[in-house]
Design a protein around this motif. Structure first.
Motif, PDB file in Angstrom:
ATOM      1  N   VAL A 167       4.835  13.787  -9.727  1.00  0.00           N
ATOM      2  CA  VAL A 167       6.023  14.656  -9.712  1.00  0.00           C
ATOM      3  C   VAL A 167       6.764  14.552 -11.042  1.00  0.00           C
ATOM      4  O   VAL A 167       7.148  15.572 -11.642  1.00  0.00           O
ATOM      5  CB  VAL A 167       6.959  14.286  -8.533  1.00  0.00           C
ATOM      6  CG1 VAL A 167       8.304  14.956  -8.664  1.00  0.00           C
ATOM      7  CG2 VAL A 167       6.306  14.647  -7.213  1.00  0.00           C
ATOM      8  N   ILE A 168       6.969  13.338 -11.517  1.00  0.00           N
ATOM      9  CA  ILE A 168       7.699  13.151 -12.774  1.00  0.00           C
ATOM     10  C   ILE A 168       6.898  13.700 -13.951  1.00  0.00           C
ATOM     11  O   ILE A 168       7.457  14.327 -14.852  1.00  0.00           O
ATOM     12  CB  ILE A 168       8.063  11.667 -12.970  1.00  0.00           C
ATOM     13  CG1 ILE A 168       9.100  11.267 -11.933  1.00  0.00           C
ATOM     14  CG2 ILE A 168       8.582  11.417 -14.379  1.00  0.00           C
ATOM     15  CD1 ILE A 168       9.424   9.806 -11.910  1.00  0.00           C
ATOM     16  N   ASN A 169       5.584  13.496 -13.937  1.00  0.00           N
ATOM     17  CA  ASN A 169       4.746  14.029 -15.004  1.00  0.00           C
ATOM     18  C   ASN A 169       4.822  15.556 -15.025  1.00  0.00           C
ATOM     19  O   ASN A 169       4.942  16.165 -16.086  1.00  0.00           O
ATOM     20  CB  ASN A 169       3.302  13.559 -14.824  1.00  0.00           C
ATOM     21  CG  ASN A 169       2.488  13.746 -16.075  1.00  0.00           C
ATOM     22  OD1 ASN A 169       3.002  13.714 -17.170  1.00  0.00           O
ATOM     23  ND2 ASN A 169       1.200  13.948 -15.894  1.00  0.00           N
ATOM     24  N   GLY A 170       4.779  16.182 -13.857  1.00  0.00           N
ATOM     25  CA  GLY A 170       4.922  17.631 -13.783  1.00  0.00           C
ATOM     26  C   GLY A 170       6.283  18.079 -14.267  1.00  0.00           C
ATOM     27  O   GLY A 170       6.412  19.096 -14.958  1.00  0.00           O
ATOM     28  N   ILE A 208      12.146   8.960 -18.346  1.00  0.00           N
ATOM     29  CA  ILE A 208      12.607   9.569 -17.098  1.00  0.00           C
ATOM     30  C   ILE A 208      12.268   8.680 -15.912  1.00  0.00           C
ATOM     31  O   ILE A 208      13.088   8.487 -15.010  1.00  0.00           O
ATOM     32  CB  ILE A 208      12.025  10.986 -16.936  1.00  0.00           C
ATOM     33  CG1 ILE A 208      12.648  11.910 -17.975  1.00  0.00           C
ATOM     34  CG2 ILE A 208      12.255  11.529 -15.530  1.00  0.00           C
ATOM     35  CD1 ILE A 208      12.049  13.286 -18.036  1.00  0.00           C
ATOM     36  N   VAL A 209      11.065   8.085 -15.887  1.00  0.00           N
ATOM     37  CA  VAL A 209      10.696   7.168 -14.801  1.00  0.00           C
ATOM     38  C   VAL A 209      11.649   5.979 -14.787  1.00  0.00           C
ATOM     39  O   VAL A 209      12.121   5.559 -13.725  1.00  0.00           O
ATOM     40  CB  VAL A 209       9.231   6.700 -14.949  1.00  0.00           C
ATOM     41  CG1 VAL A 209       8.928   5.543 -14.021  1.00  0.00           C
ATOM     42  CG2 VAL A 209       8.279   7.847 -14.668  1.00  0.00           C
ATOM     43  N   GLY A 210      11.955   5.429 -15.946  1.00  0.00           N
ATOM     44  CA  GLY A 210      12.891   4.306 -16.021  1.00  0.00           C
ATOM     45  C   GLY A 210      14.268   4.684 -15.511  1.00  0.00           C
ATOM     46  O   GLY A 210      14.904   3.911 -14.784  1.00  0.00           O
ATOM     47  N   LEU A 211      14.730   5.875 -15.863  1.00  0.00           N
ATOM     48  CA  LEU A 211      16.034   6.340 -15.399  1.00  0.00           C
ATOM     49  C   LEU A 211      16.051   6.504 -13.881  1.00  0.00           C
ATOM     50  O   LEU A 211      16.992   6.078 -13.210  1.00  0.00           O
ATOM     51  CB  LEU A 211      16.402   7.653 -16.082  1.00  0.00           C
ATOM     52  CG  LEU A 211      17.728   8.275 -15.679  1.00  0.00           C
ATOM     53  CD1 LEU A 211      18.877   7.376 -16.121  1.00  0.00           C
ATOM     54  CD2 LEU A 211      17.876   9.653 -16.289  1.00  0.00           C
ATOM     55  N   ALA A 230       0.829  -1.207   0.000  1.00  0.00           N
ATOM     56  CA  ALA A 230       0.000   0.000   0.000  1.00  0.00           C
ATOM     57  C   ALA A 230       0.862   1.256   0.000  1.00  0.00           C
ATOM     58  O   ALA A 230       0.598   2.210  -0.744  1.00  0.00           O
ATOM     59  CB  ALA A 230      -0.929  -0.014   1.210  1.00  0.00           C
ATOM     60  N   VAL A 231       1.901   1.264   0.804  1.00  0.00           N
ATOM     61  CA  VAL A 231       2.809   2.420   0.845  1.00  0.00           C
ATOM     62  C   VAL A 231       3.492   2.594  -0.511  1.00  0.00           C
ATOM     63  O   VAL A 231       3.612   3.718  -1.017  1.00  0.00           O
ATOM     64  CB  VAL A 231       3.845   2.253   1.975  1.00  0.00           C
ATOM     65  CG1 VAL A 231       4.943   3.289   1.873  1.00  0.00           C
ATOM     66  CG2 VAL A 231       3.166   2.335   3.328  1.00  0.00           C
ATOM     67  N   ALA A 232       3.913   1.493  -1.115  1.00  0.00           N
ATOM     68  CA  ALA A 232       4.585   1.569  -2.414  1.00  0.00           C
ATOM     69  C   ALA A 232       3.653   2.120  -3.492  1.00  0.00           C
ATOM     70  O   ALA A 232       4.068   2.932  -4.323  1.00  0.00           O
ATOM     71  CB  ALA A 232       5.107   0.191  -2.816  1.00  0.00           C
ATOM     72  N   VAL A 233       2.386   1.709  -3.476  1.00  0.00           N
ATOM     73  CA  VAL A 233       1.432   2.194  -4.478  1.00  0.00           C
ATOM     74  C   VAL A 233       1.190   3.688  -4.297  1.00  0.00           C
ATOM     75  O   VAL A 233       1.153   4.449  -5.272  1.00  0.00           O
ATOM     76  CB  VAL A 233       0.109   1.390  -4.395  1.00  0.00           C
ATOM     77  CG1 VAL A 233      -0.989   2.056  -5.192  1.00  0.00           C
ATOM     78  CG2 VAL A 233       0.329  -0.030  -4.883  1.00  0.00           C
ATOM     79  N   ILE A 234       1.042   4.124  -3.061  1.00  0.00           N
ATOM     80  CA  ILE A 234       0.814   5.551  -2.799  1.00  0.00           C
ATOM     81  C   ILE A 234       2.025   6.371  -3.216  1.00  0.00           C
ATOM     82  O   ILE A 234       1.896   7.410  -3.872  1.00  0.00           O
ATOM     83  CB  ILE A 234       0.454   5.776  -1.315  1.00  0.00           C
ATOM     84  CG1 ILE A 234      -0.914   5.163  -1.025  1.00  0.00           C
ATOM     85  CG2 ILE A 234       0.475   7.255  -0.959  1.00  0.00           C
ATOM     86  CD1 ILE A 234      -1.259   5.082   0.437  1.00  0.00           C
ATOM     87  N   LEU A 235       3.221   5.896  -2.869  1.00  0.00           N
ATOM     88  CA  LEU A 235       4.439   6.612  -3.268  1.00  0.00           C
ATOM     89  C   LEU A 235       4.614   6.616  -4.784  1.00  0.00           C
ATOM     90  O   LEU A 235       5.073   7.614  -5.355  1.00  0.00           O
ATOM     91  CB  LEU A 235       5.660   5.990  -2.605  1.00  0.00           C
ATOM     92  CG  LEU A 235       5.867   6.346  -1.137  1.00  0.00           C
ATOM     93  CD1 LEU A 235       7.053   5.581  -0.565  1.00  0.00           C
ATOM     94  CD2 LEU A 235       6.071   7.828  -0.964  1.00  0.00           C
ATOM     95  N   MET A 279       4.992   9.862  -6.951  1.00  0.00           N
ATOM     96  CA  MET A 279       6.194   9.999  -7.775  1.00  0.00           C
ATOM     97  C   MET A 279       5.798  10.194  -9.238  1.00  0.00           C
ATOM     98  O   MET A 279       6.427  10.978  -9.957  1.00  0.00           O
ATOM     99  CB  MET A 279       7.063   8.744  -7.616  1.00  0.00           C
ATOM    100  CG  MET A 279       8.382   8.848  -8.258  1.00  0.00           C
ATOM    101  SD  MET A 279       9.386  10.003  -7.357  1.00  0.00           S
ATOM    102  CE  MET A 279      10.966   9.655  -8.053  1.00  0.00           C
ATOM    103  N   GLY A 280       4.762   9.510  -9.677  1.00  0.00           N
ATOM    104  CA  GLY A 280       4.275   9.674 -11.050  1.00  0.00           C
ATOM    105  C   GLY A 280       3.809  11.096 -11.314  1.00  0.00           C
ATOM    106  O   GLY A 280       4.083  11.659 -12.380  1.00  0.00           O
TER     107      GLY A 280
END
Length: 133
Positions: free
Chosen positions: A30-33, A91-94, A18-23, A27-28
């Motif tokens: 933030v990276i999208n922005g 960028i997410v992969g990196l 659950a914590v991983a999904v929320i993070l 994170m998605g």
């Protein structure tokens, strides 16, 4: 059934997931922005002032009435948004690669095995052979 469900939910694996999904969701965003608001304007500036999000191939143009009202909207392939998504994926992969690489550096390598000496059977064979001489 309620007790089993409570036991299942309170296990460490479910909480960690659950914590991983929320993070990951945060994170998605933030990276999208980062991609849309920071990277794409810079890339667009070097590409001659192009805004990739607006790139499209119009299949059928919009029909506009005499009063300026849109009767039928245009049908277009919005490939610029897809370009943004591909850059986002890279960028997410990196970022994930760098996180996993840093995590792997924190792991200690396993202790090397001690060099194996001769076995008991080998020693007995050597004694036997030396007695034969």
């Amino acid at each position: 059934m309620f007790k089993e469900f409570k036991k299942f939910i309170m296990t460490g694996n479910v909480i960690d997931l659950a914590v991983a999904v929320i993070l990951a969701g945060a994170m998605g965003m933030v990276i999208n922005g980062f991609v849309i608001d920071i990277m794409m304007p810079v890339i667009g500036n070097f590409a001659g002032g192009v805004d990739f999000a607006d790139l499209k191939h119009v299949l059928s143009p919009a029909t506009i009435g005499a009063d300026g009202e849109i009767i039928k909207p245009e049908n277009a392939v919005m490939y610029g948004k897809w370009v943004n998504s591909i850059i986002n994926l890279i960028i997410v992969g990196l970022v994930l690669f760098m996180i996993v690489k840093a995590y792997n550096k924190t792991k200690t390598p396993p202790e090397p095995k001690a060099p194996a000496g001769p076995s008991e059977l080998d020693i007995l064979k050597e004694i036997r052979d030396s007695l034969k001489k």
